[in-house]
Motif scaffolding. Structure first.
Motif, PDB file in Angstrom:
ATOM      1  N   SER A  39       0.556 -13.792  -8.674  1.00  0.00           N
ATOM      2  CA  SER A  39      -0.658 -13.079  -9.063  1.00  0.00           C
ATOM      3  C   SER A  39      -0.881 -11.864  -8.165  1.00  0.00           C
ATOM      4  CB  SER A  39      -1.869 -14.015  -8.959  1.00  0.00           C
ATOM      5  OG  SER A  39      -3.078 -13.297  -8.986  1.00  0.00           O
ATOM      6  N   GLU A  40      -0.868 -10.683  -8.759  1.00  0.00           N
ATOM      7  CA  GLU A  40      -1.123  -9.470  -7.977  1.00  0.00           C
ATOM      8  C   GLU A  40      -2.519  -9.502  -7.372  1.00  0.00           C
ATOM      9  OE1 GLU A  40      -1.184  -4.582  -8.452  1.00  0.00           O
ATOM     10  OE2 GLU A  40      -0.596  -5.855 -10.144  1.00  0.00           O
ATOM     11  N   GLU A  41      -3.468 -10.040  -8.130  1.00  0.00           N
ATOM     12  CA  GLU A  41      -4.843 -10.118  -7.631  1.00  0.00           C
ATOM     13  C   GLU A  41      -4.909 -10.972  -6.368  1.00  0.00           C
ATOM     14  OE1 GLU A  41      -9.240 -11.728  -9.112  1.00  0.00           O
ATOM     15  OE2 GLU A  41      -7.548 -11.707 -10.496  1.00  0.00           O
ATOM     16  N   LYS A  42      -4.210 -12.118  -6.363  1.00  0.00           N
ATOM     17  CA  LYS A  42      -4.205 -12.976  -5.177  1.00  0.00           C
ATOM     18  C   LYS A  42      -3.500 -12.298  -4.012  1.00  0.00           C
ATOM     19  CE  LYS A  42      -4.677 -17.608  -7.124  1.00  0.00           C
ATOM     20  NZ  LYS A  42      -4.070 -18.962  -7.232  1.00  0.00           N
ATOM     21  N   ARG A  43      -2.407 -11.604  -4.309  1.00  0.00           N
ATOM     22  CA  ARG A  43      -1.696 -10.908  -3.229  1.00  0.00           C
ATOM     23  C   ARG A  43      -2.593  -9.883  -2.555  1.00  0.00           C
ATOM     24  NH1 ARG A  43       2.569 -10.505  -7.118  1.00  0.00           N
ATOM     25  NH2 ARG A  43       2.224  -8.247  -7.315  1.00  0.00           N
ATOM     26  N   GLN A  44      -3.285  -9.104  -3.347  1.00  0.00           N
ATOM     27  CA  GLN A  44      -4.142  -8.058  -2.797  1.00  0.00           C
ATOM     28  C   GLN A  44      -5.300  -8.655  -2.011  1.00  0.00           C
ATOM     29  OE1 GLN A  44      -5.244  -5.650  -6.177  1.00  0.00           O
ATOM     30  NE2 GLN A  44      -3.277  -4.578  -6.236  1.00  0.00           N
ATOM     31  N   ALA A  45      -5.901  -9.710  -2.548  1.00  0.00           N
ATOM     32  CA  ALA A  45      -7.030 -10.340  -1.864  1.00  0.00           C
ATOM     33  C   ALA A  45      -6.587 -10.976  -0.549  1.00  0.00           C
ATOM     34  CB  ALA A  45      -7.661 -11.395  -2.775  1.00  0.00           C
ATOM     35  N   ALA A  47      -3.971 -10.102   1.314  1.00  0.00           N
ATOM     36  CA  ALA A  47      -3.654  -9.040   2.278  1.00  0.00           C
ATOM     37  C   ALA A  47      -4.926  -8.457   2.867  1.00  0.00           C
ATOM     38  CB  ALA A  47      -2.829  -7.956   1.594  1.00  0.00           C
ATOM     39  N   ARG A  48      -5.919  -8.263   2.018  1.00  0.00           N
ATOM     40  CA  ARG A  48      -7.193  -7.689   2.474  1.00  0.00           C
ATOM     41  C   ARG A  48      -7.925  -8.636   3.423  1.00  0.00           C
ATOM     42  NH1 ARG A  48      -9.738  -7.759  -2.156  1.00  0.00           N
ATOM     43  NH2 ARG A  48     -10.780  -9.730  -1.647  1.00  0.00           N
ATOM     44  N   ASP A  49      -8.012  -9.905   3.037  1.00  0.00           N
ATOM     45  CA  ASP A  49      -8.833 -10.851   3.796  1.00  0.00           C
ATOM     46  C   ASP A  49      -8.130 -11.409   5.034  1.00  0.00           C
ATOM     47  OD1 ASP A  49     -10.645 -10.468   1.760  1.00  0.00           O
ATOM     48  OD2 ASP A  49     -10.194 -12.372   0.751  1.00  0.00           O
ATOM     49  N   ALA A  54       1.321  -8.069   1.775  1.00  0.00           N
ATOM     50  CA  ALA A  54       1.725  -8.704   0.521  1.00  0.00           C
ATOM     51  C   ALA A  54       3.115  -8.228   0.128  1.00  0.00           C
ATOM     52  CB  ALA A  54       0.722  -8.377  -0.576  1.00  0.00           C
ATOM     53  N   ALA A  56       5.610  -8.062  -3.239  1.00  0.00           N
ATOM     54  CA  ALA A  56       5.495  -8.146  -4.695  1.00  0.00           C
ATOM     55  C   ALA A  56       6.585  -8.975  -5.345  1.00  0.00           C
ATOM     56  CB  ALA A  56       5.501  -6.736  -5.293  1.00  0.00           C
TER      57      ALA A  56
END
Length: 362
Positions: A39-45, A47-49, A54, A56
């Motif tokens: 999930s790209e959304e999970k990867r981004q979240a 990495a951010r948090d 992340a 790909a």
């Protein structure tokens, strides 16, 4: 152990990946340097948090020569297929408990060590809690006398929260409900404290009003190879509890934690209880034992880092992981047989024979 931290990756970026990443960030023994989810959304979240880069593509993660091992925090049925990918890339494997979705996958996962020259660490972290380590030391020193009986309970309210969108709703993904999700922790603990388990007898029930496929009540009796007996209970519709008691001829030890501290293990010792009771009038003479601060998640990850550096197994072995899964499998079979005793060794041997037959057929 190398003076430099070991670089590892992590695959599967749900809640538990965050718990383990926070634990790793407190250690100077390892660094999580790459994180992958489909999930790209999970990867981004993530990495951010969590501040972890992340990645790909999982193949890119596995191709990085700096990464010596990979932490798998994915649904149980994905443990073996992903561990196989990791092992083929000559990276060491850490997998959250259980070692695999079933014993067949667990034994195949264990075989990856010899097949690919890597180590497998299984996250049975509960055995690393400070109170449990103290009880093990008491047993080893003979302080409790001859241990004859052990009991444990691990319960929480998970079955009251299940919905069809959660994987634990389904019998084929969470067999036995709390049996495979909670009691398995205690099976590993009692195996460590009491020795090899010869046979089990189990019963289960479904009482949660939500209508999930899985059972939500579990009770398992254990017969150890040397004659000890034990019991593990798990209720999936009650407030959380984690407790272990060991009964010996010279004393009994009782350990219990506040389940609300499970995700913050450095806090466990502050509210946990450990006492030893001795003598015929021992109830009034219980000795409260001070529990040292510990962090079971950091400890298990540092064991993994040591294995990545040395190429040697640590305490959290694939063998121990498979014993716990074999006890679950035997308990499930016993439930189907209305509580008849099932030998753990028979379950393991039958599963090995099935794997061998598959290899011959292939």
């Amino acid at each position: 152990m190398s003076a430099n931290p070991i670089d590892v990756g992590i695959v599967g970026l749900g809640r538990w990946a965050r718990v383990l990443t926070r634990a790793a960030q407190k250690s100077d023994k390892l660094r999580i340097v790459g994180a992958f989810s489909r999930s790209e959304e999970k990867r981004q979240a993530f990495a951010r948090d969590m501040g972890v880069p992340a990645v790909a593509d999982m193949n890119a993660l596995l191709a990085d020569p700096a990464i010596k091992g990979v932490i798998l925090t994915v649904p149980n049925e994905q443990h073996y297929p992903l561990a196989l990918q990791v092992a083929r890339a000559k990276k060491h494997v850490y997998t959250e408990k259980p070692i695999a979705h079933n014993l067949e996958d667990g034994l195949k996962l264990a075989a990856l060590e010899k097949e690919h020259g890597i180590t497998v660490t299984v996250g049975h972290s509960a055995r690393l809690m400070g109170g449990i380590r103290l009880i093990k030391e008491m047993i080893d020193r003979g302080e409790l006398g001859r241990v004859a009986f052990l009991e444990a309970n691990f319960s929480n309210e998970r079955a009251l929260e299940l919905t069809p969108s959660t994987w634990r709703w389904y019998r084929d993904r969470a067999p036995g409900g709390p049996l495979s999700q909670l009691a398995i922790h205690q099976f590993d603990l009692l195996h460590m404290l009491g020795g090899e388990v010869a046979e089990v007898s189990s019963m289960a029930s479904k009482l949660s009003p939500v209508g999930a496929e899985v059972d939500d009540q579990s009770m398992t009796l254990l017969k150890f190879a040397d004659g000890k007996v034990g019991y593990v209970g798990s209720c999936w519709t009650s407030p959380g509890v984690f407790a272990v008691r060991v009964f010996g001829s010279k004393g009994l030890a009782h350990y219990e934690i506040d389940f609300g501290t499970w995700d913050t293990p450095k806090e466990i010792h502050k509210s946990a209880t450990l006492y030893v009771q001795r003598g015929k009038d021992g109830y009034g003479k219980r000795q409260q034992i001070e529990i040292p601060e510990s962090d079971m998640f950091r400890a298990e990850l540092e064991m993994f880092a040591e294995s990545c550096a040395s190429g040697r197994q640590n305490e959290l072995t694939a063998y121990n992981g498979n014993v716990a899964v074999a006890i679950v499998a035997a308990a499930l079979r016993s439930v189907d047989k209305h509580g008849l005793a099932v030998r753990v060794g028979d379950v393991i041997e039958e599963t090995r024979a099935r794997i061998d037959a598959q290899r011959v057929a292939a």
